[in-house]
Design a protein around this motif. Structure first.
Motif, PDB file in Angstrom:
ATOM      1  N   CYS A 112       0.868  -1.163   0.000  1.00  7.45           N
ATOM      2  CA  CYS A 112       0.000   0.000   0.000  1.00  7.45           C
ATOM      3  C   CYS A 112       0.910   1.220   0.000  1.00  7.45           C
ATOM      4  CB  CYS A 112      -0.893  -0.001   1.233  1.00  7.45           C
ATOM      5  SG  CYS A 112      -1.857   1.515   1.400  1.00  7.45           S
ATOM      6  N   PRO A 113       1.036   1.919  -1.159  1.00 12.72           N
ATOM      7  CA  PRO A 113       1.941   3.066  -1.206  1.00 12.72           C
ATOM      8  C   PRO A 113       1.493   4.199  -0.281  1.00 12.72           C
ATOM      9  CG  PRO A 113       1.012   2.612  -3.380  1.00 12.72           C
ATOM     10  CD  PRO A 113       0.427   1.627  -2.432  1.00 12.72           C
ATOM     11  N   ARG A 114       0.203   4.321  -0.095  1.00 10.46           N
ATOM     12  CA  ARG A 114      -0.301   5.392   0.773  1.00 10.46           C
ATOM     13  C   ARG A 114       0.163   5.211   2.209  1.00 10.46           C
ATOM     14  NH1 ARG A 114      -6.597   7.134   1.703  1.00 10.46           N
ATOM     15  NH2 ARG A 114      -6.119   8.880   3.071  1.00 10.46           N
ATOM     16  N   HIS A 115       0.091   3.980   2.702  1.00 12.59           N
ATOM     17  CA  HIS A 115       0.479   3.699   4.086  1.00 12.59           C
ATOM     18  C   HIS A 115       1.899   3.140   4.198  1.00 12.59           C
ATOM     19  CE1 HIS A 115      -3.991   3.545   4.143  1.00 12.59           C
ATOM     20  NE2 HIS A 115      -3.763   4.375   5.146  1.00 12.59           N
ATOM     21  N   GLN A 116       2.541   2.883   3.057  1.00 11.63           N
ATOM     22  CA  GLN A 116       3.898   2.355   2.989  1.00 11.63           C
ATOM     23  C   GLN A 116       4.033   1.060   3.805  1.00 11.63           C
ATOM     24  OE1 GLN A 116       6.514   5.610   3.979  1.00 11.63           O
ATOM     25  NE2 GLN A 116       6.082   6.627   2.056  1.00 11.63           N
TER      26      GLN A 116
ATOM     27  N   HIS B 241       1.290 -10.422   8.456  1.00 10.20           N
ATOM     28  CA  HIS B 241       1.106  -9.121   9.112  1.00 10.20           C
ATOM     29  C   HIS B 241       1.708  -8.043   8.211  1.00 10.20           C
ATOM     30  CE1 HIS B 241       5.156 -10.374  10.271  1.00 10.20           C
ATOM     31  NE2 HIS B 241       5.431  -9.101  10.436  1.00 10.20           N
ATOM     32  N   ASP B 242       1.215  -6.826   8.340  1.00 11.17           N
ATOM     33  CA  ASP B 242       1.733  -5.731   7.508  1.00 11.17           C
ATOM     34  C   ASP B 242       3.143  -5.361   7.951  1.00 11.17           C
ATOM     35  OD1 ASP B 242      -0.625  -5.695   6.156  1.00 11.17           O
ATOM     36  OD2 ASP B 242      -1.445  -3.972   7.218  1.00 11.17           O
ATOM     37  N   ILE B 243       4.029  -5.174   6.988  1.00 11.50           N
ATOM     38  CA  ILE B 243       5.431  -4.846   7.262  1.00 11.50           C
ATOM     39  C   ILE B 243       5.673  -3.405   6.835  1.00 11.50           C
ATOM     40  CG2 ILE B 243       7.825  -5.410   6.723  1.00 11.50           C
ATOM     41  CD1 ILE B 243       6.772  -8.266   6.024  1.00 11.50           C
ATOM     42  N   PRO B 244       6.114  -2.526   7.756  1.00 16.03           N
ATOM     43  CA  PRO B 244       6.364  -1.132   7.385  1.00 16.03           C
ATOM     44  C   PRO B 244       7.565  -0.995   6.448  1.00 16.03           C
ATOM     45  CG  PRO B 244       6.864  -1.500   9.719  1.00 16.03           C
ATOM     46  CD  PRO B 244       6.336  -2.786   9.165  1.00 16.03           C
ATOM     47  N   LEU B 245       7.417  -0.152   5.415  1.00 11.31           N
ATOM     48  CA  LEU B 245       8.475   0.048   4.430  1.00 11.31           C
ATOM     49  C   LEU B 245       8.964   1.491   4.396  1.00 11.31           C
ATOM     50  CD1 LEU B 245       7.033  -2.024   1.476  1.00 11.31           C
ATOM     51  CD2 LEU B 245       8.890  -2.659   3.008  1.00 11.31           C
ATOM     52  N   ILE B 246       8.737   2.231   5.437  1.00 10.64           N
ATOM     53  CA  ILE B 246       9.124   3.638   5.478  1.00 10.64           C
ATOM     54  C   ILE B 246      10.623   3.801   5.243  1.00 10.64           C
ATOM     55  CG2 ILE B 246       9.267   5.675   6.971  1.00 10.64           C
ATOM     56  CD1 ILE B 246       6.606   4.703   8.205  1.00 10.64           C
ATOM     57  N   SER B 247      11.417   2.889   5.754  1.00 13.17           N
ATOM     58  CA  SER B 247      12.875   2.999   5.597  1.00 13.17           C
ATOM     59  C   SER B 247      13.377   2.400   4.281  1.00 13.17           C
ATOM     60  CB  SER B 247      13.572   2.315   6.780  1.00 13.17           C
ATOM     61  OG  SER B 247      13.250   0.938   6.794  1.00 13.17           O
ATOM     62  N   LEU B 248      12.476   1.936   3.412  1.00 14.02           N
ATOM     63  CA  LEU B 248      12.862   1.335   2.131  1.00 14.02           C
ATOM     64  C   LEU B 248      12.136   2.019   0.966  1.00 14.02           C
ATOM     65  CD1 LEU B 248      12.676  -2.386   3.256  1.00 14.02           C
ATOM     66  CD2 LEU B 248      14.750  -1.070   2.829  1.00 14.02           C
ATOM     67  N   PRO B 249      12.464   3.286   0.687  1.00 13.80           N
ATOM     68  CA  PRO B 249      11.742   3.996  -0.379  1.00 13.80           C
ATOM     69  C   PRO B 249      11.931   3.379  -1.761  1.00 13.80           C
ATOM     70  CG  PRO B 249      13.637   5.255   0.355  1.00 13.80           C
ATOM     71  CD  PRO B 249      13.496   4.091   1.300  1.00 13.80           C
ATOM     72  N   GLU B 250      13.040   2.648  -1.986  1.00 15.78           N
ATOM     73  CA  GLU B 250      13.249   2.036  -3.303  1.00 15.78           C
ATOM     74  C   GLU B 250      12.236   0.921  -3.571  1.00 15.78           C
ATOM     75  OE1 GLU B 250      15.986   0.104  -0.304  1.00 15.78           O
ATOM     76  OE2 GLU B 250      15.546   2.155  -0.862  1.00 15.78           O
ATOM     77  N   VAL B 251      11.768   0.250  -2.550  1.00 14.73           N
ATOM     78  CA  VAL B 251      10.748  -0.793  -2.727  1.00 14.73           C
ATOM     79  C   VAL B 251       9.422  -0.145  -3.122  1.00 14.73           C
ATOM     80  CG1 VAL B 251       9.415  -2.590  -1.546  1.00 14.73           C
ATOM     81  CG2 VAL B 251      11.866  -2.371  -1.122  1.00 14.73           C
ATOM     82  N   ILE B 252       9.108   0.953  -2.477  1.00 18.30           N
ATOM     83  CA  ILE B 252       7.867   1.670  -2.784  1.00 18.30           C
ATOM     84  C   ILE B 252       7.909   2.210  -4.212  1.00 18.30           C
ATOM     85  CG2 ILE B 252       6.459   3.666  -2.138  1.00 18.30           C
ATOM     86  CD1 ILE B 252       7.563   3.128   0.772  1.00 18.30           C
TER      87      ILE B 252
ATOM     88  N   ALA C 275       9.688   1.034  -6.716  1.00 23.27           N
ATOM     89  CA  ALA C 275       9.630  -0.109  -7.644  1.00 23.27           C
ATOM     90  C   ALA C 275       8.185  -0.584  -7.813  1.00 23.27           C
ATOM     91  CB  ALA C 275      10.513  -1.245  -7.133  1.00 23.27           C
ATOM     92  N   GLN C 276       7.411  -0.619  -6.739  1.00 21.06           N
ATOM     93  CA  GLN C 276       6.010  -1.035  -6.837  1.00 21.06           C
ATOM     94  C   GLN C 276       5.204  -0.020  -7.645  1.00 21.06           C
ATOM     95  OE1 GLN C 276       4.506  -4.030  -5.579  1.00 21.06           O
ATOM     96  NE2 GLN C 276       2.967  -3.327  -7.023  1.00 21.06           N
TER      97      GLN C 276
END
Length: 75
Positions: free
Chosen positions: A13-17, A24-35, A37-38
């Motif tokens: 979910c790009p909105r909530h990263q 379970h949902d895994i936060p990706l705030i520290s991985l902007p390259e993954v966001i 790429a998606q």
């Protein structure tokens, strides 16, 4: 809790990263390259029907591998 039906290629979910394809949902705030790429993958899938179909097929193959424990014959 909100349950949504997403295409097979959508994993976050790009909105909530948050990575949403886990138990379970895994936060990706520290991985902007993954966001990023998606987001790029989403753009390609929207523009090109064949890419969207290939992504859905790849997801089905991976699910089959996971269920059977063995790779299927791709030939």
């Amino acid at each position: 809790m909100v349950i949504t039906l997403s295409p097979a290629h959508v994993h976050l979910c790009p909105r909530h990263q948050l990575w949403t394809r886990s138990t379970h949902d895994i936060p990706l705030i520290s991985l902007p390259e993954v966001i990023e790429a998606q987001r790029r993958l989403d753009q390609l899938a929207r523009r090109h029907r064949q890419i969207r179909h290939a992504l859905d097929l790849a997801q089905k193959i991976v699910e089959d591998w996971s269920a059977s424990g063995m790779p299927i014959d791709l030939g």
